[in-house]
Design a protein around this motif. Structure first.
Motif, mmCIF file in Angstrom:
data_model
loop_
_atom_site.group_PDB
_atom_site.id
_atom_site.type_symbol
_atom_site.label_atom_id
_atom_site.label_comp_id
_atom_site.label_asym_id
_atom_site.label_seq_id
_atom_site.Cartn_x
_atom_site.Cartn_y
_atom_site.Cartn_z
ATOM 1 N N PRO A 23 77.461 20.094 -23.714
ATOM 2 C CA PRO A 23 77.302 18.675 -24.053
ATOM 3 C C PRO A 23 75.968 18.090 -23.592
ATOM 4 C CG PRO A 23 79.297 19.010 -22.761
ATOM 5 C CD PRO A 23 78.641 20.320 -22.925
ATOM 6 N N LEU A 24 75.466 18.547 -22.457
ATOM 7 C CA LEU A 24 74.185 18.031 -21.982
ATOM 8 C C LEU A 24 73.033 18.502 -22.864
ATOM 9 C CD1 LEU A 24 74.657 18.312 -18.126
ATOM 10 C CD2 LEU A 24 74.542 16.225 -19.495
ATOM 11 N N GLU A 25 73.117 19.740 -23.372
ATOM 12 C CA GLU A 25 72.087 20.206 -24.303
ATOM 13 C C GLU A 25 72.117 19.397 -25.598
ATOM 14 O OE1 GLU A 25 72.904 24.381 -24.673
ATOM 15 O OE2 GLU A 25 71.546 24.894 -23.036
ATOM 16 N N GLN A 26 73.321 19.082 -26.081
ATOM 17 C CA GLN A 26 73.429 18.268 -27.291
ATOM 18 C C GLN A 26 72.904 16.856 -27.042
ATOM 19 O OE1 GLN A 26 74.280 19.451 -30.344
ATOM 20 N NE2 GLN A 26 74.220 21.389 -29.252
ATOM 21 N N ALA A 27 73.210 16.307 -25.874
ATOM 22 C CA ALA A 27 72.721 14.966 -25.537
ATOM 23 C C ALA A 27 71.202 14.961 -25.436
ATOM 24 C CB ALA A 27 73.343 14.502 -24.223
ATOM 25 N N LYS A 28 70.647 16.032 -24.894
ATOM 26 C CA LYS A 28 69.189 16.129 -24.785
ATOM 27 C C LYS A 28 68.540 16.141 -26.166
ATOM 28 C CE LYS A 28 66.427 19.776 -24.225
ATOM 29 N NZ LYS A 28 65.900 21.025 -23.806
ATOM 30 N N LYS A 29 69.147 16.845 -27.099
ATOM 31 C CA LYS A 29 68.594 16.904 -28.456
ATOM 32 C C LYS A 29 68.665 15.551 -29.164
ATOM 33 C CE LYS A 29 69.888 21.704 -29.242
ATOM 34 N NZ LYS A 29 70.833 22.595 -29.939
ATOM 35 N N LEU A 30 69.741 14.808 -28.913
ATOM 36 C CA LEU A 30 69.977 13.573 -29.660
ATOM 37 C C LEU A 30 69.454 12.321 -28.963
ATOM 38 C CD1 LEU A 30 73.639 14.306 -30.790
ATOM 39 C CD2 LEU A 30 71.580 14.443 -32.188
ATOM 40 N N ALA A 31 69.145 12.407 -27.687
ATOM 41 C CA ALA A 31 68.715 11.220 -26.939
ATOM 42 C C ALA A 31 67.363 10.729 -27.432
ATOM 43 C CB ALA A 31 68.641 11.541 -25.449
ATOM 44 N N PRO A 32 67.180 9.422 -27.407
ATOM 45 C CA PRO A 32 65.888 8.884 -27.857
ATOM 46 C C PRO A 32 64.773 9.240 -26.878
ATOM 47 C CG PRO A 32 67.263 7.142 -26.973
ATOM 48 C CD PRO A 32 68.110 8.371 -27.012
ATOM 49 N N PRO A 33 63.573 9.500 -27.387
ATOM 50 C CA PRO A 33 62.470 9.875 -26.493
ATOM 51 C C PRO A 33 61.954 8.707 -25.655
ATOM 52 C CG PRO A 33 61.713 9.771 -28.761
ATOM 53 C CD PRO A 33 63.191 9.560 -28.789
ATOM 54 N N THR A 34 62.264 7.486 -26.066
ATOM 55 C CA THR A 34 61.808 6.317 -25.314
ATOM 56 C C THR A 34 62.885 5.886 -24.320
ATOM 57 O OG1 THR A 34 62.690 4.843 -27.012
ATOM 58 C CG2 THR A 34 60.384 5.519 -27.225
ATOM 59 N N ASP A 35 62.506 5.006 -23.412
ATOM 60 C CA ASP A 35 63.447 4.484 -22.433
ATOM 61 C C ASP A 35 64.469 3.575 -23.118
ATOM 62 O OD1 ASP A 35 61.866 5.800 -20.653
ATOM 63 O OD2 ASP A 35 61.172 4.020 -19.594
ATOM 64 N N VAL A 36 65.682 3.598 -22.606
ATOM 65 C CA VAL A 36 66.739 2.722 -23.098
ATOM 66 C C VAL A 36 67.115 1.778 -21.963
ATOM 67 C CG1 VAL A 36 69.113 2.612 -23.951
ATOM 68 C CG2 VAL A 36 67.614 4.479 -24.681
ATOM 69 N N ASN A 37 66.904 0.499 -22.184
ATOM 70 C CA ASN A 37 67.157 -0.532 -21.161
ATOM 71 C C ASN A 37 66.404 -0.248 -19.868
ATOM 72 O OD1 ASN A 37 68.884 -1.893 -22.915
ATOM 73 N ND2 ASN A 37 70.667 -0.761 -22.202
ATOM 74 N N GLY A 38 65.207 0.258 -19.995
ATOM 75 C CA GLY A 38 64.374 0.522 -18.832
ATOM 76 C C GLY A 38 64.699 1.809 -18.094
ATOM 77 N N LYS A 39 65.615 2.620 -18.618
ATOM 78 C CA LYS A 39 65.967 3.886 -17.969
ATOM 79 C C LYS A 39 65.505 5.058 -18.831
ATOM 80 C CE LYS A 39 69.385 4.247 -15.275
ATOM 81 N NZ LYS A 39 70.661 4.476 -14.659
ATOM 82 N N PRO A 40 64.892 6.045 -18.222
ATOM 83 C CA PRO A 40 64.466 7.229 -18.978
ATOM 84 C C PRO A 40 65.655 8.164 -19.215
ATOM 85 C CG PRO A 40 63.822 7.427 -16.695
ATOM 86 C CD PRO A 40 64.452 6.084 -16.834
ATOM 87 N N VAL A 41 66.467 7.855 -20.215
ATOM 88 C CA VAL A 41 67.733 8.557 -20.401
ATOM 89 C C VAL A 41 67.547 10.037 -20.718
ATOM 90 C CG1 VAL A 41 69.087 6.539 -21.002
ATOM 91 C CG2 VAL A 41 67.876 7.736 -22.786
ATOM 92 N N ARG A 42 66.567 10.363 -21.530
ATOM 93 C CA ARG A 42 66.373 11.783 -21.864
ATOM 94 C C ARG A 42 66.017 12.584 -20.613
ATOM 95 N NH1 ARG A 42 63.166 13.519 -26.979
ATOM 96 N NH2 ARG A 42 65.234 13.779 -27.797
ATOM 97 N N ALA A 43 65.148 12.046 -19.776
ATOM 98 C CA ALA A 43 64.767 12.748 -18.556
ATOM 99 C C ALA A 43 65.962 12.883 -17.606
ATOM 100 C CB ALA A 43 63.620 12.024 -17.868
ATOM 101 N N LEU A 44 66.796 11.857 -17.521
ATOM 102 C CA LEU A 44 67.966 11.928 -16.643
ATOM 103 C C LEU A 44 68.986 12.936 -17.153
ATOM 104 C CD1 LEU A 44 68.368 8.143 -15.797
ATOM 105 C CD2 LEU A 44 67.449 9.947 -14.338
ATOM 106 N N ILE A 45 69.120 13.049 -18.472
ATOM 107 C CA ILE A 45 70.005 14.069 -19.050
ATOM 108 C C ILE A 45 69.468 15.459 -18.744
ATOM 109 C CG2 ILE A 45 70.791 15.052 -21.244
ATOM 110 C CD1 ILE A 45 70.964 12.121 -22.266
ATOM 111 N N ILE A 46 68.160 15.631 -18.857
ATOM 112 C CA ILE A 46 67.551 16.929 -18.569
ATOM 113 C C ILE A 46 67.727 17.276 -17.081
ATOM 114 C CG2 ILE A 46 65.379 18.213 -18.537
ATOM 115 C CD1 ILE A 46 64.542 16.551 -20.995
ATOM 116 N N ILE A 47 67.672 16.276 -16.215
ATOM 117 C CA ILE A 47 67.886 16.519 -14.786
ATOM 118 C C ILE A 47 69.330 16.954 -14.531
ATOM 119 C CG2 ILE A 47 68.086 15.336 -12.563
ATOM 120 C CD1 ILE A 47 65.527 13.840 -13.346
#
Length: 167
Positions: free
Chosen positions: A31-55
């Motif tokens: 699921p985390l790999e799928q979320a990484k693929k689908l997450a937006p490359p920009t920040d969402v509400n000031g949080k770097p969501v893609r980077a946090l998913i990758i972490i």
């Protein structure tokens, strides 16, 4: 893509995070790999969501003892969001757990620099002080490790003194 499809990454990220919290790290990877693929490359509400998913993905790989994958994901997260103190601090923790101490120190120093500028900009923000405290705590751990590796090298003692003074 539909509007619902654009938000699908949130579901995958939630399932992956739940699996991580339940210590089902092997089940969290897909699921985390799928979320990484689908997450937006920009920040969402000031949080770097893609980077946090990758972490989260790197942490799961680290628990499973896949050190090369964990380090690769940590480097990817670091490159995805180089100006986020939260990401840099978590990346340095992953590097230190994977015994990549020079890289951990480099990303930790970057996180401390970002946090110091945030504290200077808003001195009453308790969250930034808490993050800075944990950053200096990790720096002290890295210095202690460096002192055990090379006890005659003075720079690790200077860094440790700096971490204690600023902590």
């Amino acid at each position: 893509k539909t509007k619902e499809g654009e938000l699908e990454w949130r579901g995958f990220a939630a399932v992956g995070k739940c699996c991580r919290e339940a210590n089902w790290d092997r089940n969290a990877i897909f699921p985390l790999e799928q979320a990484k693929k689908l997450a937006p490359p920009t920040d969402v509400n000031g949080k770097p969501v893609r980077a946090l998913i990758i972490i989260d993905l790197a942490s799961a790989e680290l628990v499973l003892r896949h050190m090369k994958k964990a380090i690769a994901y940590a480097r990817e997260a670091e490159a995805t969001s180089p100006n986020s103190a939260e990401v840099q601090l978590k990346v340095s923790e992953i590097f230190s757990q994977a015994s990549e101490f020079p890289e951990a120190s480099k990303s930790l120093n970057r996180a401390i620099g970002i946090l110091m500028s945030k504290v200077a900009a808003s001195p009453l923000n308790l969250k930034e002080y808490s993050s800075l405290y944990s950053a200096y705590d990790l720096k002290l751990q890295l210095c202690t490790h460096a002192q055990s590796e090379k006890p005659t090298e003075a720079i690790s003692y200077v860094d440790a003194a700096d971490a204690i003074r600023n902590k």
